[in-house]
Design a protein around this motif. Structure first.
Motif, PDB file in Angstrom:
ATOM      1  N   LEU A 145       0.852  -1.189   0.000  1.00  9.88           N
ATOM      2  CA  LEU A 145       0.000   0.000   0.000  1.00  9.88           C
ATOM      3  C   LEU A 145       0.888   1.238   0.000  1.00  9.88           C
ATOM      4  N   LEU A 146       0.548   2.184  -0.862  1.00 10.63           N
ATOM      5  CA  LEU A 146       1.243   3.469  -0.923  1.00 10.63           C
ATOM      6  C   LEU A 146       0.242   4.579  -0.652  1.00 10.63           C
ATOM      7  N   TYR A 147       0.552   5.437   0.330  1.00 15.52           N
ATOM      8  CA  TYR A 147      -0.174   6.698   0.500  1.00 15.52           C
ATOM      9  C   TYR A 147       0.699   7.779  -0.126  1.00 15.52           C
ATOM     10  N   HIS A 148       0.138   8.479  -1.100  1.00 17.16           N
ATOM     11  CA  HIS A 148       0.901   9.536  -1.773  1.00 17.16           C
ATOM     12  C   HIS A 148       0.040  10.781  -1.854  1.00 17.16           C
ATOM     13  N   GLU A 149       0.626  11.908  -1.508  1.00 17.80           N
ATOM     14  CA  GLU A 149      -0.119  13.157  -1.597  1.00 17.80           C
ATOM     15  C   GLU A 149      -0.568  13.413  -3.035  1.00 17.80           C
ATOM     16  N   ALA A 150      -1.777  13.994  -3.168  1.00 16.95           N
ATOM     17  CA  ALA A 150      -2.312  14.402  -4.466  1.00 16.95           C
ATOM     18  C   ALA A 150      -3.042  15.718  -4.227  1.00 16.95           C
ATOM     19  N   THR A 151      -2.266  16.729  -3.898  1.00 17.43           N
ATOM     20  CA  THR A 151      -2.839  18.005  -3.483  1.00 17.43           C
ATOM     21  C   THR A 151      -3.646  18.656  -4.597  1.00 17.43           C
ATOM     22  N   PHE A 152      -3.194  18.496  -5.846  1.00 19.77           N
ATOM     23  CA  PHE A 152      -3.793  19.230  -6.958  1.00 19.77           C
ATOM     24  C   PHE A 152      -4.240  18.309  -8.093  1.00 19.77           C
ATOM     25  N   ALA A 153      -5.171  18.834  -8.886  1.00 23.72           N
ATOM     26  CA  ALA A 153      -5.537  18.207 -10.155  1.00 23.72           C
ATOM     27  C   ALA A 153      -4.510  18.587 -11.210  1.00 23.72           C
ATOM     28  N   ASP A 154      -4.523  17.855 -12.325  1.00 23.29           N
ATOM     29  CA  ASP A 154      -3.548  18.111 -13.379  1.00 23.29           C
ATOM     30  C   ASP A 154      -3.709  19.511 -13.981  1.00 23.29           C
ATOM     31  N   SER A 155      -4.917  20.064 -13.913  1.00 23.78           N
ATOM     32  CA  SER A 155      -5.152  21.420 -14.436  1.00 23.78           C
ATOM     33  C   SER A 155      -4.426  22.483 -13.613  1.00 23.78           C
ATOM     34  N   ASP A 156      -4.013  22.131 -12.404  1.00 21.60           N
ATOM     35  CA  ASP A 156      -3.282  23.059 -11.533  1.00 21.60           C
ATOM     36  C   ASP A 156      -1.812  22.655 -11.409  1.00 21.60           C
ATOM     37  N   LEU A 157      -1.281  22.083 -12.468  1.00 21.83           N
ATOM     38  CA  LEU A 157       0.108  21.601 -12.451  1.00 21.83           C
ATOM     39  C   LEU A 157       1.096  22.724 -12.150  1.00 21.83           C
ATOM     40  N   VAL A 158       0.851  23.921 -12.677  1.00 17.96           N
ATOM     41  CA  VAL A 158       1.756  25.050 -12.430  1.00 17.96           C
ATOM     42  C   VAL A 158       1.794  25.367 -10.937  1.00 17.96           C
ATOM     43  N   ARG A 159       0.635  25.379 -10.302  1.00 21.10           N
ATOM     44  CA  ARG A 159       0.572  25.647  -8.860  1.00 21.10           C
ATOM     45  C   ARG A 159       1.271  24.533  -8.068  1.00 21.10           C
ATOM     46  N   ALA A 160       1.109  23.303  -8.522  1.00 20.57           N
ATOM     47  CA  ALA A 160       1.779  22.181  -7.864  1.00 20.57           C
ATOM     48  C   ALA A 160       3.299  22.363  -7.892  1.00 20.57           C
ATOM     49  N   LYS A 161       3.828  22.791  -9.037  1.00 20.74           N
ATOM     50  CA  LYS A 161       5.273  23.004  -9.139  1.00 20.74           C
ATOM     51  C   LYS A 161       5.730  24.154  -8.248  1.00 20.74           C
ATOM     52  N   GLN A 162       4.928  25.224  -8.187  1.00 18.13           N
ATOM     53  CA  GLN A 162       5.286  26.380  -7.362  1.00 18.13           C
ATOM     54  C   GLN A 162       5.368  26.012  -5.883  1.00 18.13           C
ATOM     55  N   THR A 163       4.468  25.179  -5.429  1.00 20.12           N
ATOM     56  CA  THR A 163       4.391  24.831  -3.993  1.00 20.12           C
ATOM     57  C   THR A 163       5.099  23.524  -3.664  1.00 20.12           C
ATOM     58  N   GLN A 164       5.658  22.887  -4.685  1.00 19.97           N
ATOM     59  CA  GLN A 164       6.345  21.595  -4.534  1.00 19.97           C
ATOM     60  C   GLN A 164       5.420  20.546  -3.924  1.00 19.97           C
ATOM     61  N   HIS A 165       4.267  20.424  -4.563  1.00 21.13           N
ATOM     62  CA  HIS A 165       3.317  19.357  -4.272  1.00 21.13           C
ATOM     63  C   HIS A 165       3.114  18.519  -5.522  1.00 21.13           C
ATOM     64  N   SER A 166       2.308  17.464  -5.412  1.00 23.19           N
ATOM     65  CA  SER A 166       2.053  16.563  -6.534  1.00 23.19           C
ATOM     66  C   SER A 166       0.604  16.686  -7.004  1.00 23.19           C
ATOM     67  N   THR A 167       0.397  16.318  -8.258  1.00 24.35           N
ATOM     68  CA  THR A 167      -0.958  16.167  -8.776  1.00 24.35           C
ATOM     69  C   THR A 167      -1.383  14.705  -8.603  1.00 24.35           C
ATOM     70  N   ALA A 168      -2.680  14.472  -8.746  1.00 30.04           N
ATOM     71  CA  ALA A 168      -3.183  13.099  -8.643  1.00 30.04           C
ATOM     72  C   ALA A 168      -2.576  12.214  -9.731  1.00 30.04           C
ATOM     73  N   ARG A 169      -2.414  12.776 -10.913  1.00 27.86           N
ATOM     74  CA  ARG A 169      -1.824  12.005 -12.013  1.00 27.86           C
ATOM     75  C   ARG A 169      -0.369  11.633 -11.710  1.00 27.86           C
ATOM     76  N   GLN A 170       0.371  12.556 -11.115  1.00 23.64           N
ATOM     77  CA  GLN A 170       1.765  12.266 -10.771  1.00 23.64           C
ATOM     78  C   GLN A 170       1.861  11.205  -9.675  1.00 23.64           C
ATOM     79  N   ALA A 171       0.966  11.275  -8.691  1.00 26.32           N
ATOM     80  CA  ALA A 171       0.948  10.253  -7.635  1.00 26.32           C
ATOM     81  C   ALA A 171       0.687   8.875  -8.232  1.00 26.32           C
ATOM     82  N   ALA A 172      -0.257   8.817  -9.166  1.00 25.89           N
ATOM     83  CA  ALA A 172      -0.576   7.551  -9.811  1.00 25.89           C
ATOM     84  C   ALA A 172       0.590   7.034 -10.650  1.00 25.89           C
TER      85      ALA A 172
END
Length: 304
Positions: free
Chosen positions: A229-256
């Protein structure tokens, strides 16, 4: 099979919402409880989970952002009011010792138990806890401050002895554990019975990987490879990829994608941004890449 469970206490991100609590979860390994992160409201969620406070002796803090540690002083204080006597062990970045000790000295004078700190370097991969049931090692991540995840590796259990063989060969009770540990059995007539005839192999050891908070970080794939089992953060949707990069978080697609490349068995995503009224879009994005994905939610219990 021995108990190995994950209890989600909170799966929101930094901004409080009415839908989610701040990050915290409890791993139950053979009735020993290990807490990962301790955001605001954790002790209330712990009550709702009906887990026994007395079995929680170890807390692992991934990093020193408030939504992952602001609940610590409240929990420590409550344990004092409950007249706890067992030591509480906290594993974290070294800075937490100074930050929290001042609060303990001021608010928790005369406690009946000790809080023991175990500082570690979040940038280094290392084993920070080990006992007969499980080991815990750090997973260095990519975030705006030193951050790590945690990998729980279950220790192998003894083989199972076959009941029919105990009866057939009249195996005495005092020999059972020795046979489970791998010994052959010698009958009264001097015949050696191979251990492989007498036992059934135990289930393979299980692995749980916790990764929050982090930008997309492919270098963790080797370390978490094959986790049950892996728990991985998915703070943002792929449409908010720019915001994810700015805040150093992941999108759901990246977690998957991490789950897919690491060939884990199941993925649970969490640490949801407050901007989403419905996290279903995050789930659908993740499932396009990794179908065995579920959404974290408060009081969700998963058997590993």
């Amino acid at each position: 099979m021995e108990k190995f469970e994950l209890h989600i206490l909170g799966c929101g991100s930094a901004l409080p919402t009415m839908r989610h609590q701040a990050t915290s979860q409890v791993v139950n390994v053979r009735e020993k409880l290990f807490m990962i992160d301790c955001g605001e409201g954790t002790q209330v969620q712990l009550r709702r989970s009906r887990l026994k406070f007395s079995r929680l002796n170890h807390i692992f803090i991934s990093h020193l952002h408030g939504d992952h540690c602001f609940g610590l002083i409240g929990l420590i204080s409550t344990f004092g009011m409950l007249e706890r006597t067992a030591d509480l062990h906290i594993y974290s970045h070294p800075d937490l010792v100074n930050l929290l000790q001042t609060q303990i000295d001021y608010f928790c004078k005369g406690m009946s138990y000790q809080v023991l700190f175990h500082p570690f370097d979040p940038k280094a991969q290392m084993v920070i806890y080990d006992d007969r049931s499980v080991s815990v090692e750090t997973i260095p991540l990519r975030h705006r401050m030193p951050t790590c995840g945690f990998l729980f590796r279950e220790k192998p259990t003894l083989n199972h002895i076959r009941r029919d063989m105990i009866d057939f060969y009249h195996i005495p009770i005092w020999m059972i554990n020795r046979i489970k540990e791998g010994e052959d059995f010698i009958t009264e007539e001097g015949k050696t019975i191979p251990n492989s005839w007498l036992t059934i192999p135990s289930a393979p050891p299980r692995i749980y990987a916790y990764c929050s908070d982090t930008a997309y970080c492919p270098r963790i794939i080797e370390q978490i490879h094959g986790a049950d089992l892996l728990y991985h953060e998915a703070t943002f949707a792929d449409s908010d990829l720019v915001r994810a990069k700015q805040t150093q978080h992941s999108t759901a697609r990246q977690a998957a994608q991490i789950a897919c490349d690491a060939q884990v068995k199941r993925l649970v995503i969490g640490h949801f941004s407050a901007r989403y009224e419905d996290e279903k879009q995050l789930l659908l994005e993740a499932q396009e890449i990794f179908p065995h994905t579920v959404l974290a939610q408060e009081n969700l219990q998963l058997t590993i």
